[in-house]
Design a protein around this motif. Structure first.
Motif: not given
Length: 312
Positions: A133, A121, A130, A123
């Motif tokens: 993502s 994952r 952020t 970001v």
């Protein structure tokens, strides 16, 4: 990021030492020097074990191009995964507009390392928030059942006009005067040609390839395809309604983006990008895309929902 990569990223036109650079009839840079700048753009600087930093081209629109941040995030994820594991899917959300004037920090979470699959994952952060993502899954090479839909019957890319020939004098009005690392040839009439002609088929077909030669790096080819996948996908939505960016009062942005990679391919060889829009409502348009290699193999599938506000 190497010093050479920094210099190339800072000069997206890819100017050669003698000051020359290939340009089309509209004066827009293209070819290998511009592609080399895109390669440099994807060559992220490693700050920490799981933290990377990327930049935007010096000549950028007011927001970071969605394909750029998706490609860079995938590079960040891939650099934490063993090379023998290839990405097979990604799912991403565009959360805030990116600021092209400052670097983007990519933070990778090593979610899982299994016997066959690896999950990451990522970001992307700017100004402490952020902006994007991405979740990506990687897999070892495994044999299994195999089938695919056939490629549509379309003209060969060499028989079609170049993007510069098709866009002509509209290049600045459409905001397409930036250097172009991807060679795009429309099979269907471009959306700006179909404007004002009543309801149209919600479809867009283009041949595309990296405009030069890429190194033999599987992850780079996938990231170039991710970059290019955001270029014409929403054309299928706009074509249905006879409107287009820059020529009509249309505001839009990518909301989310998903890709599945089915078979190996080279992004510097011709790929047919066959896009369609099954639905648009509530100021959102959904588009699906299929990438076919020149020999007819289905190599990737794309789905994206975009924000589309037609204000007039």
């Amino acid at each position: 990021m190497t010093e050479a990569a920094r210099a190339a990223a800072a000069d997206p036109a890819g100017t050669r030492l003698d000051g020359s650079v290939p340009r089309d009839a509209n004066g827009v840079p293209h070819g290998q020097p511009v592609l080399d700048s895109l390669i440099a753009l994807l060559d992220l600087e490693r700050i920490e074990e799981n933290i990377f930093r990327g930049v935007s081209p010096a000549e950028s629109p007011v927001r970071v191009f969605g394909g750029q941040v998706a490609g860079q995030a995938l590079v960040a994820a891939g650099r934490t995964v063993p090379r023998e594991r290839q990405v097979h899917s990604l799912h991403a959300y565009f959360i805030r507009p990116g600021d092209p004037s400052v670097p983007i920090v990519y933070e990778v979470d090593r979610t899982r390392d299994g016997r066959s699959f690896t999950t990451r994952r990522v970001v992307a952060v700017q100004h402490g928030k952020t902006i994007f993502s991405l979740s990506a899954s990687f897999q070892i090479d495994e044999p299994g059942i195999d089938h695919a839909e056939p490629m549509p019957d379309v003209p060969a890319p060499e028989t079609l006009p170049t993007y510069g020939e098709q866009v002509g004098d509209l290049v600045h009005q459409l905001g397409r005067a930036q250097p172009r690392p991807i060679d795009v040839r429309y099979v269907t009439d471009p959306p700006w040609v179909r404007r004002g002609k009543g309801p149209q088929e919600a479809r867009s077909q283009v041949w595309m390839r990296a405009d030069g030669v890429l190194p033999d790096d599987d992850l780079l080819h996938v990231c170039i395809a991710a970059f290019a996948s955001d270029m014409t996908l929403l054309d299928a939505v706009l074509a249905r309604h006879g409107v287009y960016w820059g020529l009509d009062n249309v505001n839009g942005a990518s909301l989310d983006h998903a890709m599945w990679f089915h078979r190996p391919f080279r992004a510097d060889e011709w790929l047919l990008y066959d896009c369609a829009s099954p639905s648009a409502s509530n100021a959102r348009g959904l588009a699906t895309g299929r990438f076919f290699s020149r020999d007819g193999q289905l190599v990737a599938t794309v789905v994206q929902e975009g924000l589309l506000r037609v204000l007039d």
